[in-house]
Design a protein around this motif. Structure first.
Motif, short mmCIF file in Angstrom:
data_model
loop_
_atom_site.label_atom_id
_atom_site.label_comp_id
_atom_site.label_asym_id
_atom_site.label_seq_id
_atom_site.Cartn_x
_atom_site.Cartn_y
_atom_site.Cartn_z
N GLY A 59 45.98 51.55 55.13
CA GLY A 59 46.42 50.21 54.76
C GLY A 59 47.92 50.06 54.63
O GLY A 59 48.41 48.95 54.35
N GLU A 60 48.68 51.12 54.83
CA GLU A 60 50.13 51.07 54.68
C GLU A 60 50.78 50.72 56.01
O GLU A 60 50.31 51.12 57.08
N GLN A 61 51.88 49.95 55.96
CA GLN A 61 52.61 49.63 57.19
C GLN A 61 53.13 50.90 57.82
O GLN A 61 53.62 51.80 57.13
N SER A 62 53.04 50.98 59.14
CA SER A 62 53.45 52.21 59.82
C SER A 62 53.98 51.89 61.20
O SER A 62 53.84 50.77 61.72
N TRP A 63 54.60 52.91 61.80
CA TRP A 63 55.14 52.80 63.14
C TRP A 63 54.74 54.05 63.93
O TRP A 63 54.59 55.13 63.36
N PRO A 64 54.57 53.93 65.25
CA PRO A 64 54.21 55.10 66.05
C PRO A 64 55.39 56.06 66.17
O PRO A 64 56.55 55.65 66.12
N SER A 65 55.09 57.33 66.29
CA SER A 65 56.13 58.35 66.45
C SER A 65 55.52 59.56 67.14
O SER A 65 54.28 59.66 67.27
N PRO A 66 56.36 60.52 67.57
CA PRO A 66 55.82 61.75 68.15
C PRO A 66 54.95 62.54 67.18
O PRO A 66 54.19 63.42 67.59
N TRP A 67 55.05 62.24 65.88
CA TRP A 67 54.30 62.98 64.87
C TRP A 67 53.11 62.17 64.36
O TRP A 67 52.46 62.54 63.39
N GLY A 68 52.85 61.05 65.01
CA GLY A 68 51.76 60.19 64.58
C GLY A 68 52.28 58.97 63.85
O GLY A 68 53.48 58.81 63.60
N ALA A 69 51.37 58.07 63.51
CA ALA A 69 51.75 56.85 62.81
C ALA A 69 52.27 57.18 61.42
O ALA A 69 51.71 58.01 60.70
N GLY A 70 53.36 56.55 61.03
CA GLY A 70 53.93 56.83 59.71
C GLY A 70 55.15 55.98 59.46
O GLY A 70 55.34 54.92 60.06
N ARG A 71 55.99 56.45 58.57
CA ARG A 71 57.21 55.72 58.20
C ARG A 71 58.31 56.73 57.86
O ARG A 71 58.03 57.88 57.51
N PRO A 72 59.57 56.32 57.96
CA PRO A 72 60.67 57.24 57.66
C PRO A 72 60.79 57.52 56.18
O PRO A 72 60.36 56.73 55.33
N GLY A 73 61.39 58.66 55.84
CA GLY A 73 61.69 58.99 54.46
C GLY A 73 62.74 58.04 53.91
O GLY A 73 63.52 57.45 54.66
N TRP A 74 62.79 57.89 52.58
CA TRP A 74 63.64 56.85 52.02
C TRP A 74 65.13 57.15 52.15
O TRP A 74 65.95 56.23 52.09
N HIS A 75 65.52 58.38 52.35
CA HIS A 75 66.95 58.68 52.54
C HIS A 75 67.46 58.20 53.90
O HIS A 75 68.66 57.98 54.06
N ILE A 76 66.54 58.04 54.85
CA ILE A 76 66.93 57.65 56.21
C ILE A 76 67.50 56.24 56.27
O ILE A 76 68.36 55.93 57.08
N GLU A 77 67.02 55.37 55.38
CA GLU A 77 67.39 53.96 55.45
C GLU A 77 68.90 53.75 55.50
O GLU A 77 69.42 53.06 56.37
N CYS A 78 69.62 54.35 54.53
CA CYS A 78 71.06 54.15 54.47
C CYS A 78 71.77 54.76 55.68
O CYS A 78 72.69 54.16 56.24
N SER A 79 71.35 55.93 56.09
CA SER A 79 71.98 56.58 57.24
C SER A 79 71.82 55.74 58.50
O SER A 79 72.76 55.62 59.29
N CYS A 80 70.66 55.14 58.67
CA CYS A 80 70.42 54.32 59.86
C CYS A 80 71.26 53.05 59.85
O CYS A 80 71.82 52.65 60.87
N MET A 81 71.35 52.40 58.68
CA MET A 81 72.15 51.18 58.59
C MET A 81 73.62 51.48 58.88
O MET A 81 74.29 50.75 59.62
N ILE A 82 74.13 52.56 58.29
CA ILE A 82 75.53 52.92 58.51
C ILE A 82 75.78 53.23 59.97
O ILE A 82 76.75 52.74 60.58
N ASN A 83 74.92 54.03 60.58
CA ASN A 83 75.11 54.41 61.97
C ASN A 83 75.01 53.21 62.91
O ASN A 83 75.79 53.08 63.85
N ASP A 84 74.08 52.30 62.62
CA ASP A 84 73.86 51.15 63.50
C ASP A 84 75.00 50.13 63.39
O ASP A 84 75.43 49.55 64.40
N ILE A 85 75.48 49.90 62.16
CA ILE A 85 76.46 48.84 61.95
C ILE A 85 77.90 49.35 61.98
O ILE A 85 78.79 48.71 62.54
#
Length: 217
Positions: A59-85
């Motif tokens: 029942g949890e929101q998820s996304w497909p990945s090479p490791w199966g459906a899931g979601r990123p760890g919470w530390h990834i959020e900031c790193s992704c925003m910084i890298n993208d912007i």
């Protein structure tokens, strides 16, 4: 610098692959292990290893990945925003002192592990708000939301309260400090009102000395 947990589809960052882990807090990994309560997880190589990818729960929101459906760890959020912007490197990174470990240590490991470049040039960590001498805590019931504060006071009072102490010092939130902030703002606005009145007053009414009046004109 990752390790996959084959049975659950989890991906961990192995801190042993990042030799300078702990450099932000200026602590060795042994000190970090003993100084912080860490839940033992047999799937990790080291107790300080952190999650990069988590498998989805029912029942949890998820996304497909090479490791199966899931979601990123919470530390990834900031790193992704910084890298993208902002790109692979930033000049200034801020946050509360409580985020130095593990969140910001993990951000550095992720960012520098991926790019090989320094993650941030400067780190600014602010200290905590204290409520009448005690740290804000749900268990203590001493939480004050910004919404409730604005229902009673102007937002400039909170700004003045925050800026009245050094960002590395604790800021006490109490009736006394709120009153001091109101008084401080009142002095500033009074000085501004006097200055505006002075500027609008004709020069011959400001000074009694003809020499001064001539100089100001």
């Amino acid at each position: 610098p990752t390790r996959r947990s084959s049975d659950l589809g989890e991906v961990y960052y192995s801190i042993k692959s990042f030799p300078t882990y702990g450099k932000l807090s200026n602590r060795q990994t042994d000190d970090l292990r003993t100084g912080v309560r860490i839940e033992v997880d047999p799937k990790k190589k080291d107790p300080l290893d952190f999650t990069l990818w988590k498998p989805a729960k029912p029942g949890e929101q998820s996304w497909p990945s090479p490791w199966g459906a899931g979601r990123p760890g919470w530390h990834i959020e900031c790193s992704c925003m910084i890298n993208d912007i902002l790109g692979e490197q930033i000049d200034i990174h801020g946050g509360g002192m409580d985020l130095i470990f593990p969140h910001h240590e993990n951000e550095i490991a992720q960012g520098e592990g991926a790019s090989g470049k320094p993650y941030a040039r400067y780190w600014l960590h602010n200290n905590m708000f204290m409520f009448s001498g005690a740290k804000m805590s749900k268990s203590l019931g001493n939480i004050r939301t910004m919404r409730s504060f604005l229902e009673e006071f102007n937002g400039e009072i909170f700004k003045f309260l925050v800026m009245s102490v050094h960002y590395r010092s604790e800021s006490d939130f109490s009736e006394t400090t709120i009153g001091n902030a109101i008084s401080g703002l009142a002095r500033i606005y009074k000085a501004l009102a006097v200055a505006e009145e002075f500027l609008e007053t004709p020069a011959d009414e400001k000074f009694t000395s003809p020499e001064v009046v001539k100089f100001t004109e």
